[in-house]
Design a protein around this motif. Structure first.
Motif, PDB file in Angstrom:
ATOM      1  N   THR A  50      33.730  38.855  32.118  1.00  0.00           N
ATOM      2  CA  THR A  50      34.829  38.535  32.953  1.00  0.00           C
ATOM      3  C   THR A  50      36.105  39.513  32.766  1.00  0.00           C
ATOM      4  N   SER A  51      36.280  39.575  31.472  1.00  0.00           N
ATOM      5  CA  SER A  51      37.627  40.349  31.040  1.00  0.00           C
ATOM      6  C   SER A  51      37.342  41.892  31.583  1.00  0.00           C
ATOM      7  N   HIS A  52      36.014  42.313  31.411  1.00  0.00           N
ATOM      8  CA  HIS A  52      35.844  43.703  31.686  1.00  0.00           C
ATOM      9  C   HIS A  52      35.787  43.853  33.310  1.00  0.00           C
ATOM     10  N   THR A  53      35.504  42.833  33.831  1.00  0.00           N
ATOM     11  CA  THR A  53      35.361  42.771  35.376  1.00  0.00           C
ATOM     12  C   THR A  53      36.854  42.834  35.934  1.00  0.00           C
ATOM     13  N   ALA A  54      37.792  42.010  35.349  1.00  0.00           N
ATOM     14  CA  ALA A  54      39.485  41.967  35.560  1.00  0.00           C
ATOM     15  C   ALA A  54      39.457  43.353  35.434  1.00  0.00           C
ATOM     16  N   LYS A  55      39.352  43.694  34.444  1.00  0.00           N
ATOM     17  CA  LYS A  55      39.954  45.249  34.025  1.00  0.00           C
ATOM     18  C   LYS A  55      39.679  46.150  35.158  1.00  0.00           C
ATOM     19  N   VAL A  56      38.486  46.180  35.530  1.00  0.00           N
ATOM     20  CA  VAL A  56      37.929  47.081  36.776  1.00  0.00           C
ATOM     21  C   VAL A  56      38.841  46.815  38.009  1.00  0.00           C
ATOM     22  N   VAL A  57      38.823  45.511  38.416  1.00  0.00           N
ATOM     23  CA  VAL A  57      39.494  45.142  39.400  1.00  0.00           C
ATOM     24  C   VAL A  57      40.867  45.586  39.573  1.00  0.00           C
ATOM     25  N   ALA A  58      41.671  45.310  38.205  1.00  0.00           N
ATOM     26  CA  ALA A  58      42.896  45.565  38.151  1.00  0.00           C
ATOM     27  C   ALA A  58      43.218  47.208  38.424  1.00  0.00           C
ATOM     28  N   SER A  59      42.343  48.000  38.009  1.00  0.00           N
ATOM     29  CA  SER A  59      42.489  49.663  38.017  1.00  0.00           C
ATOM     30  C   SER A  59      42.202  49.828  39.399  1.00  0.00           C
ATOM     31  N   VAL A  60      41.475  49.365  40.149  1.00  0.00           N
ATOM     32  CA  VAL A  60      41.134  49.316  41.644  1.00  0.00           C
ATOM     33  C   VAL A  60      42.577  49.128  42.427  1.00  0.00           C
ATOM     34  N   LEU A  61      43.109  48.039  41.920  1.00  0.00           N
ATOM     35  CA  LEU A  61      44.387  47.676  42.651  1.00  0.00           C
ATOM     36  C   LEU A  61      45.583  48.418  42.167  1.00  0.00           C
ATOM     37  N   ASN A  62      45.478  49.209  40.987  1.00  0.00           N
ATOM     38  CA  ASN A  62      46.518  49.907  40.163  1.00  0.00           C
ATOM     39  C   ASN A  62      47.412  48.821  39.602  1.00  0.00           C
ATOM     40  N   ILE A  63      46.693  48.039  38.975  1.00  0.00           N
ATOM     41  CA  ILE A  63      47.799  46.954  38.355  1.00  0.00           C
ATOM     42  C   ILE A  63      47.477  47.226  36.842  1.00  0.00           C
ATOM     43  N   SER A  64      48.385  47.055  35.905  1.00  0.00           N
ATOM     44  CA  SER A  64      48.344  47.157  34.700  1.00  0.00           C
ATOM     45  C   SER A  64      47.584  46.019  34.087  1.00  0.00           C
ATOM     46  N   PHE A  65      46.339  46.112  33.340  1.00  0.00           N
ATOM     47  CA  PHE A  65      45.725  44.996  33.082  1.00  0.00           C
ATOM     48  C   PHE A  65      46.485  44.143  31.777  1.00  0.00           C
ATOM     49  N   GLU A  66      47.407  45.152  31.122  1.00  0.00           N
ATOM     50  CA  GLU A  66      48.058  44.242  29.909  1.00  0.00           C
ATOM     51  C   GLU A  66      49.277  43.824  30.599  1.00  0.00           C
ATOM     52  N   GLY A  67      49.728  43.999  31.738  1.00  0.00           N
ATOM     53  CA  GLY A  67      50.899  43.539  32.268  1.00  0.00           C
ATOM     54  C   GLY A  67      50.770  42.133  32.705  1.00  0.00           C
ATOM     55  N   PRO A  68      52.014  41.590  33.246  1.00  0.00           N
ATOM     56  CA  PRO A  68      52.005  40.340  33.653  1.00  0.00           C
ATOM     57  C   PRO A  68      51.326  39.926  34.591  1.00  0.00           C
ATOM     58  N   GLN A  69      50.708  40.733  35.506  1.00  0.00           N
ATOM     59  CA  GLN A  69      49.760  40.263  36.607  1.00  0.00           C
ATOM     60  C   GLN A  69      48.434  39.653  36.322  1.00  0.00           C
ATOM     61  N   CYS A  70      48.036  39.991  35.196  1.00  0.00           N
ATOM     62  CA  CYS A  70      46.784  39.696  34.377  1.00  0.00           C
ATOM     63  C   CYS A  70      46.886  38.684  33.400  1.00  0.00           C
ATOM     64  N   LYS A  71      46.189  37.540  33.449  1.00  0.00           N
ATOM     65  CA  LYS A  71      46.095  36.510  32.589  1.00  0.00           C
ATOM     66  C   LYS A  71      44.994  36.133  32.081  1.00  0.00           C
ATOM     67  N   VAL A  72      44.649  36.089  31.018  1.00  0.00           N
ATOM     68  CA  VAL A  72      43.523  35.238  30.449  1.00  0.00           C
ATOM     69  C   VAL A  72      43.706  33.801  30.439  1.00  0.00           C
ATOM     70  N   ILE A  73      42.662  33.191  30.870  1.00  0.00           N
ATOM     71  CA  ILE A  73      42.740  31.782  30.912  1.00  0.00           C
ATOM     72  C   ILE A  73      41.484  30.931  30.121  1.00  0.00           C
TER      73      ILE A  73
END
Length: 197
Positions: A50-73
């Motif tokens: 799921t972390s890998h999936t979120a990272k791929v999707v973030a890259s498609v959206l041009n969102i920084s995976f390490e930034g405040p728009q992505c959060k592990v819960i």
């Protein structure tokens, strides 16, 4: 839980392709609904896939995976079916789901019941609601938690007049066997993107 976070369990190439396609579909929906990327949040399970999936999707959206728009819960993690089912094939799942249908409050030996998963999903939703109010949220999780989440959100949306807007109270009201035992009706395909509310 530690098995799910090992690097060796990240997405295979087919999974990366599925995640990329899901990201493109999500991006298309955002555009169609006029939702700006800065209003998007990606909340995901700590497990490798799921972390890998979120990272791929973030890259498609041009969102920084390490930034405040992505959060592990942590509460979005996979359901623990118990030690006798850990790391076994998917062929064993129907045994658990048959138990769920009979009694969603009964735990498989050493594992989590549907009710247990609902409790932590309510905790996750409460966190998401308080931190990301007004945002479009993409939840990246696993089959059982996602179908259980769909079940409780569907049931909550069908509730007639409620005396409270408090999410936890509304979820507690629908935490009954007749609803929770039906979670398989909301099963998802691998890589499926589905709107919730």
């Amino acid at each position: 839980m530690e098995n799910g976070t090992l690097e060796e369990y990240k997405l295979a190439s087919e999974g990366v392709t599925q995640a990329h396609l899901a990201g493109e579909l999500f991006h298309k929906e955002l555009i169609e609904n006029k939702i700006p990327i800065e209003n998007v949040r990606i909340c995901y399970s700590p497990f490798s896939r799921t972390s890998h999936t979120a990272k791929v999707v973030a890259s498609v959206l041009n969102i920084s995976f390490e930034g405040p728009q992505c959060k592990v819960i942590d509460d979005l993690r996979e359901r623990f079916f118990g030690p006798s089912y850990e790391l076994t094939s998917h062929e064993k799942y129907p045994e658990i789901w048959a138990l769920d249908e009979k009694d969603p409050f009964m735990r498989p030996e050493g594992g989590e019941s549907v009710s247990d998963v609902v409790s932590r999903l309510v905790s996750a939703l409460t966190t998401i609601e308080s931190e990301f109010q007004g945002c479009a949220i993409l939840i990246v999780s696993h089959g059982d938690p996602l179908q259980i989440l769909q079940t409780i959100l569907h049931a909550a949306s069908k509730q007639s007049e409620t005396s409270t807007d408090d999410l936890a109270s509304r979820m507690q009201a629908i935490k009954v066997p007749s609803i929770l035992s039906q979670h398989r009706k909301f099963s998802l395909l691998t890589g499926e993107l589905r709107g919730a509310i």
